[in-house]
Design a protein around this motif. Structure first.
Motif, PDB file in Angstrom:
ATOM      1  N   VAL A 213      -9.403   2.382 -15.494  1.00  0.00           N
ATOM      2  CA  VAL A 213      -8.009   2.156 -15.058  1.00  0.00           C
ATOM      3  C   VAL A 213      -7.964   2.050 -13.545  1.00  0.00           C
ATOM      4  O   VAL A 213      -7.320   1.158 -12.973  1.00  0.00           O
ATOM      5  CB  VAL A 213      -7.128   3.330 -15.541  1.00  0.00           C
ATOM      6  N   GLY A 214      -8.735   2.930 -12.870  1.00  0.00           N
ATOM      7  CA  GLY A 214      -8.749   2.887 -11.405  1.00  0.00           C
ATOM      8  C   GLY A 214      -9.232   1.545 -10.895  1.00  0.00           C
ATOM      9  O   GLY A 214      -8.612   0.916 -10.041  1.00  0.00           O
ATOM     10  N   VAL A 215     -10.350   1.083 -11.461  1.00  0.00           N
ATOM     11  CA  VAL A 215     -10.902  -0.202 -11.008  1.00  0.00           C
ATOM     12  C   VAL A 215      -9.889  -1.308 -11.256  1.00  0.00           C
ATOM     13  O   VAL A 215      -9.646  -2.169 -10.402  1.00  0.00           O
ATOM     14  CB  VAL A 215     -12.234  -0.508 -11.749  1.00  0.00           C
TER      15      VAL A 215
ATOM     16  N   ILE B 237       1.130   9.222 -10.798  1.00  0.00           N
ATOM     17  CA  ILE B 237       0.020   8.894 -11.719  1.00  0.00           C
ATOM     18  C   ILE B 237      -0.851  10.126 -11.914  1.00  0.00           C
ATOM     19  O   ILE B 237      -1.319  10.417 -13.010  1.00  0.00           O
ATOM     20  CB  ILE B 237      -0.800   7.718 -11.148  1.00  0.00           C
ATOM     21  N   GLN B 238      -1.018  10.873 -10.815  1.00  0.00           N
ATOM     22  CA  GLN B 238      -1.868  12.080 -10.895  1.00  0.00           C
ATOM     23  C   GLN B 238      -1.361  13.007 -11.991  1.00  0.00           C
ATOM     24  O   GLN B 238      -2.123  13.475 -12.835  1.00  0.00           O
ATOM     25  CB  GLN B 238      -1.809  12.812  -9.539  1.00  0.00           C
TER      26      GLN B 238
ATOM     27  N   ILE C 268       0.935   7.138  -6.496  1.00  0.00           N
ATOM     28  CA  ILE C 268      -0.300   7.866  -6.849  1.00  0.00           C
ATOM     29  C   ILE C 268       0.044   9.294  -7.281  1.00  0.00           C
ATOM     30  O   ILE C 268      -0.478   9.804  -8.275  1.00  0.00           O
ATOM     31  CB  ILE C 268      -1.253   7.883  -5.636  1.00  0.00           C
TER      32      ILE C 268
ATOM     33  N   TYR D 208      -6.681  -1.103 -11.331  1.00  0.00           N
ATOM     34  CA  TYR D 208      -5.601  -1.026 -10.333  1.00  0.00           C
ATOM     35  C   TYR D 208      -6.011  -1.667  -9.029  1.00  0.00           C
ATOM     36  O   TYR D 208      -5.330  -2.539  -8.476  1.00  0.00           O
ATOM     37  CB  TYR D 208      -5.262   0.447 -10.043  1.00  0.00           C
ATOM     38  N   ILE D 209      -7.193  -1.265  -8.527  1.00  0.00           N
ATOM     39  CA  ILE D 209      -7.611  -1.736  -7.201  1.00  0.00           C
ATOM     40  C   ILE D 209      -7.840  -3.239  -7.252  1.00  0.00           C
ATOM     41  O   ILE D 209      -7.404  -3.999  -6.384  1.00  0.00           O
ATOM     42  CB  ILE D 209      -8.889  -0.984  -6.763  1.00  0.00           C
TER      43      ILE D 209
ATOM     44  N   ALA E 215       0.834  -1.200   0.000  1.00  0.00           N
ATOM     45  CA  ALA E 215       0.000   0.000   0.000  1.00  0.00           C
ATOM     46  C   ALA E 215       0.872   1.255   0.000  1.00  0.00           C
ATOM     47  O   ALA E 215       0.609   2.211  -0.734  1.00  0.00           O
ATOM     48  CB  ALA E 215      -0.896  -0.009   1.235  1.00  0.00           C
TER      49      ALA E 215
ATOM     50  N   LEU F 136     -10.674   6.612 -17.347  1.00  0.00           N
ATOM     51  CA  LEU F 136      -9.909   6.772 -16.092  1.00  0.00           C
ATOM     52  C   LEU F 136     -10.473   5.873 -15.014  1.00  0.00           C
ATOM     53  O   LEU F 136      -9.752   5.182 -14.294  1.00  0.00           O
ATOM     54  CB  LEU F 136      -9.982   8.230 -15.637  1.00  0.00           C
ATOM     55  N   LYS F 137     -11.799   5.823 -14.949  1.00  0.00           N
ATOM     56  CA  LYS F 137     -12.410   4.984 -13.907  1.00  0.00           C
ATOM     57  C   LYS F 137     -12.039   3.530 -14.129  1.00  0.00           C
ATOM     58  O   LYS F 137     -11.699   2.801 -13.204  1.00  0.00           O
ATOM     59  CB  LYS F 137     -13.929   5.148 -13.963  1.00  0.00           C
TER      60      LYS F 137
ATOM     61  N   ILE G  25      -2.158  11.711 -15.440  1.00  0.00           N
ATOM     62  CA  ILE G  25      -3.574  11.829 -15.799  1.00  0.00           C
ATOM     63  C   ILE G  25      -3.915  13.274 -16.129  1.00  0.00           C
ATOM     64  O   ILE G  25      -4.643  13.580 -17.075  1.00  0.00           O
ATOM     65  CB  ILE G  25      -4.431  11.302 -14.635  1.00  0.00           C
TER      66      ILE G  25
ATOM     67  N   PHE H 272       2.226   1.960  -3.323  1.00  0.00           N
ATOM     68  CA  PHE H 272       1.180   2.421  -4.231  1.00  0.00           C
ATOM     69  C   PHE H 272       0.866   3.885  -3.971  1.00  0.00           C
ATOM     70  O   PHE H 272       0.702   4.685  -4.888  1.00  0.00           O
ATOM     71  CB  PHE H 272      -0.063   1.554  -3.996  1.00  0.00           C
TER      72      PHE H 272
ATOM     73  N   PHE I 228      -4.633  -4.998  -7.160  1.00  0.00           N
ATOM     74  CA  PHE I 228      -4.054  -4.914  -5.812  1.00  0.00           C
ATOM     75  C   PHE I 228      -4.657  -5.997  -4.918  1.00  0.00           C
ATOM     76  O   PHE I 228      -3.945  -6.802  -4.304  1.00  0.00           O
ATOM     77  CB  PHE I 228      -4.380  -3.514  -5.259  1.00  0.00           C
TER      78      PHE I 228
ATOM     79  N   GLU J 173     -13.385  10.200 -18.876  1.00  0.00           N
ATOM     80  CA  GLU J 173     -13.621   9.891 -17.456  1.00  0.00           C
ATOM     81  C   GLU J 173     -13.853   8.397 -17.267  1.00  0.00           C
ATOM     82  O   GLU J 173     -13.295   7.769 -16.381  1.00  0.00           O
ATOM     83  CB  GLU J 173     -14.843  10.672 -16.968  1.00  0.00           C
TER      84      GLU J 173
END
Lengths: 126, 68
Positions: free
Chosen positions: A72-74, A44-45, A41, A76-77, A34, A69-70, A48, A37, A80, A66
């Motif tokens: 990609v976020g999903v 990554i910010q 972040i 990543y999580i 964590a 991006l979402k 983006i 990661f 993880f 958008e």
């Protein structure tokens, strides 16, 4: 540099803790994952933000950017969670998590797919 | 970044201390105490890890524009 240092320290400590307290060793691994990661972040910010600027002045429809991006976020999580579950020896749980991630991404991709199909249909001569 | 190194050593320290206490208590014959100590150590570490992961997910939320 720092990340590698911390990663090495964590691996040594987990080895030490493995025989006495496997649970604590596992928590230590989650903690290090964590923190690495979180360190990323920030980077990554910036990536983006530049992407968004390019998309903005290319007059792209922001909805698509958008959703991408979402997604990609999903991804990543989900990744993880899957790695941690697999690391703890829970193969079945890891594959469930992976399935959940994929389904969620599919759900988010639906508007984009419909838009593409309409565009293609529009091109086709009737 | 330095925060991570400290917290990592804290977690490892707690783990090692709990292991030592367990062996000491075993020699003294008070086994139930050692279970309590491991439980407390485990809860402390879990709290640390949980707070960091919560912080991580909040960061992800605002980075990836999760408004849903």
């Amino acid at each position: 540099m720092q990340i590698v240092g911390i990663g090495l320290i964590a691996t040594f400590l987990t080895l030490v803790l493995k025989e006495h307290q496997p649970v604590v060793a596992f928590l230590l691994v989650i903690f290090v994952g964590a923190s690495i990661f979180i360190f990323l972040i920030g980077k990554i910010q910036q990536v983006i933000e530049t992407l968004e600027k390019i998309a903005a002045n290319a007059h792209l429809n922001m909805v698509y950017v958008e959703t991408i991006l979402k997604i990609v976020g999903v991804a990543y999580i989900a990744e993880f969670g899957v790695q941690i579950a697999r690391d703890a020896g829970q193969g079945a749980l890891a594959s469930k998590l992976e399935l959940a991630g994929k389904v969620l991404i599919l759900v988010m991709a639906i508007p984009i797919i419909t838009a593409i199909i309409q565009a293609v249909l529009g091109l086709m001569p009737r | 970044m330095s925060l991570d190194v400290n917290t990592i050593f804290q977690i490892a320290g707690i783990g090692i201390i709990v292991a030592m206490i367990q062996t000491v208590l075993k020699q003294m014959g008070k086994d139930d105490w050692s279970q309590w100590v491991t439980l407390i150590g485990f809860v402390v570490i879990l709290y640390m890890v949980a707070s960091l992961i919560g912080n991580l997910f909040d960061k992800i939320k605002d980075v990836f524009l999760f408004n849903g």
